[in-house]
Design a protein around this motif. Structure first.
Motif, PDB file in Angstrom:
ATOM      1  N   VAL A 145      14.043  41.727  47.062  1.00  0.00           N
ATOM      2  CA  VAL A 145      13.424  40.755  47.974  1.00  0.00           C
ATOM      3  C   VAL A 145      13.922  39.345  47.666  1.00  0.00           C
ATOM      4  O   VAL A 145      14.315  38.593  48.571  1.00  0.00           O
ATOM      5  N   PHE A 146      13.930  38.969  46.384  1.00  0.00           N
ATOM      6  CA  PHE A 146      14.404  37.635  46.008  1.00  0.00           C
ATOM      7  C   PHE A 146      15.889  37.473  46.318  1.00  0.00           C
ATOM      8  O   PHE A 146      16.327  36.393  46.766  1.00  0.00           O
ATOM      9  N   GLY A 177      17.789  39.054  40.839  1.00  0.00           N
ATOM     10  CA  GLY A 177      17.404  38.581  42.162  1.00  0.00           C
ATOM     11  C   GLY A 177      16.803  37.197  42.115  1.00  0.00           C
ATOM     12  O   GLY A 177      17.110  36.336  42.953  1.00  0.00           O
ATOM     13  N   ILE A 178      15.939  36.932  41.117  1.00  0.00           N
ATOM     14  CA  ILE A 178      15.339  35.606  40.957  1.00  0.00           C
ATOM     15  C   ILE A 178      16.421  34.562  40.679  1.00  0.00           C
ATOM     16  O   ILE A 178      16.392  33.448  41.228  1.00  0.00           O
ATOM     17  N   SER A 195      15.407  27.772  35.689  1.00  0.00           N
ATOM     18  CA  SER A 195      15.387  29.141  35.159  1.00  0.00           C
ATOM     19  C   SER A 195      14.664  29.197  33.820  1.00  0.00           C
ATOM     20  O   SER A 195      13.917  30.140  33.542  1.00  0.00           O
ATOM     21  N   ALA A 216      15.222  42.623  38.829  1.00  0.00           N
ATOM     22  CA  ALA A 216      14.220  41.606  39.155  1.00  0.00           C
ATOM     23  C   ALA A 216      14.718  40.212  38.797  1.00  0.00           C
ATOM     24  O   ALA A 216      14.682  39.292  39.627  1.00  0.00           O
ATOM     25  N   PHE A 243      18.359  33.816  43.802  1.00  0.00           N
ATOM     26  CA  PHE A 243      17.496  33.042  44.699  1.00  0.00           C
ATOM     27  C   PHE A 243      17.530  31.561  44.324  1.00  0.00           C
ATOM     28  O   PHE A 243      17.666  30.690  45.191  1.00  0.00           O
ATOM     29  N   LEU A 249      11.115  43.803  43.874  1.00  0.00           N
ATOM     30  CA  LEU A 249      10.978  42.354  43.720  1.00  0.00           C
ATOM     31  C   LEU A 249      12.348  41.683  43.631  1.00  0.00           C
ATOM     32  O   LEU A 249      12.588  40.644  44.269  1.00  0.00           O
ATOM     33  N   GLY A 250      13.247  42.273  42.861  1.00  0.00           N
ATOM     34  CA  GLY A 250      14.583  41.710  42.734  1.00  0.00           C
ATOM     35  C   GLY A 250      15.348  41.746  44.050  1.00  0.00           C
ATOM     36  O   GLY A 250      16.037  40.780  44.407  1.00  0.00           O
ATOM     37  N   LEU A 298      16.149  36.969  50.084  1.00  0.00           N
ATOM     38  CA  LEU A 298      15.721  35.622  50.445  1.00  0.00           C
ATOM     39  C   LEU A 298      16.782  34.595  50.053  1.00  0.00           C
ATOM     40  O   LEU A 298      17.040  33.629  50.793  1.00  0.00           O
ATOM     41  N   GLY A 299      17.389  34.808  48.892  1.00  0.00           N
ATOM     42  CA  GLY A 299      18.464  33.921  48.463  1.00  0.00           C
ATOM     43  C   GLY A 299      19.644  33.971  49.421  1.00  0.00           C
ATOM     44  O   GLY A 299      20.249  32.935  49.718  1.00  0.00           O
TER      45      GLY A 299
END
Length: 275
Positions: free
Chosen positions: A260-261, A155-156, A174, A152, A159, A257-258, A264-265
């Motif tokens: 997906v981010f 991934g953030i 961050s 998670a 992104f 979630l990770g 998207l990144g």
């Protein structure tokens, strides 16, 4: 595929040479050593003793330390290469953007996950050597939770790194996200609950979409399946789903979630100016 593994290997090799990786490994390995020196496995608190007691303390500290370590060490992964012109140099070779991006993701995930995992393995080996009972179910479930939470926040971080050009801005963003997830949500939700502006069920749901919060609750449920330490909140959670289903959701949700981010990144990185 060969280029993908090559980028992952280069990122892994670069991380192993970095000072932050040494500090990162010493923090988690040192925590385990400190717990053994302090005699944590020989104490008993609220019915938890031996390795279960050690893992319980390790969980509470990991919830706070792991996310910020992943964010501050990963958020500069792409933005740092852009600042130092390494990105432009790497892309001069026959390497696609997809191979570069996902190779960095794979290499960095190995770097951030293995020290945390090996610290638990050391605890299990030492505990077995001392003749302590090994809670294998807790060990494997906690490994899954660590894997999901690492995914998670990785991934953030990627992104953020994909659209922020300056490493300083990436670090500041961050740190803000970590503070927001760690403190602000709980404070804001408690305030809303006290003023009864929202239903309790909705407030608890909003709280649980925080990956740090759902990790904390799931970790507690491994030692306290009835969630007695959480009071009335436990009734809402356990009435909605069983403890085993909740643990699976706690692993699946941060993992998705990770991803997906990270995806998207990649889309932003693919369409944004690279230099």
């Amino acid at each position: 595929m060969k280029n993908l593994y090559l980028i992952a290997y280069l990122d892994l090799k670069e991380s192993l040479r970095a000072k932050w990786f040494v500090v990162y490994s010493l923090v988690f390995g040192g925590l385990i050593a400190l717990f053994f020196i302090a005699g944590v496995t020989e104490s008993q608190v609220m019915g938890f003793s031996g390795l279960s007691r050690l893992l319980l303390m390790y969980i509470q500290i990991t919830i706070v330390i792991l996310p910020i370590f992943i964010l501050i060490t990963t958020v500069r992964s792409i933005s740092g290469d852009r600042d130092s012109n390494v990105l432009e140099y790497m892309l001069s070779f026959p390497i696609s953007l997809k191979q570069y991006y996902w190779g960095k993701v794979i290499g960095r995930f190995i770097t951030v996950f293995l020290p945390v995992f090996f610290a638990m393995v050391i605890a299990i080996i030492y505990g077995a050597f001392k003749g302590a009972a090994i809670p294998w179910n807790i060990f494997f479930l906690y490994t899954g939770l660590l894997f999901a939470m690492s995914s998670a926040f990785l991934g953030i971080a990627f992104f953020i790194s994909s659209f922020v050009k300056s490493s300083e801005v990436a670090l500041g963003l961050s740190f803000f996200i970590w503070i927001f997830l760690l403190a602000f949500i709980d404070i804001a939700l408690i305030s809303l609950m006290m003023q009864e502006r929202m239903s309790s069920g909705l407030i608890i749901f909003i709280s649980l979409i925080n990956p740090m919060e759902i990790f904390r609750v799931a970790a507690i449920s491994l030692f306290d399946p009835q969630l007695t330490v959480m009071g009335p909140v436990a009734f809402y959670i356990l009435d909605s789903m069983s403890q085993s289903v909740f643990v699976l959701v706690s692993i699946g949700y941060p993992l998705i979630l990770g991803l997906v981010f990270a995806f998207l990144g990649y889309k932003i990185f693919e369409k944004k100016d690279l230099v």
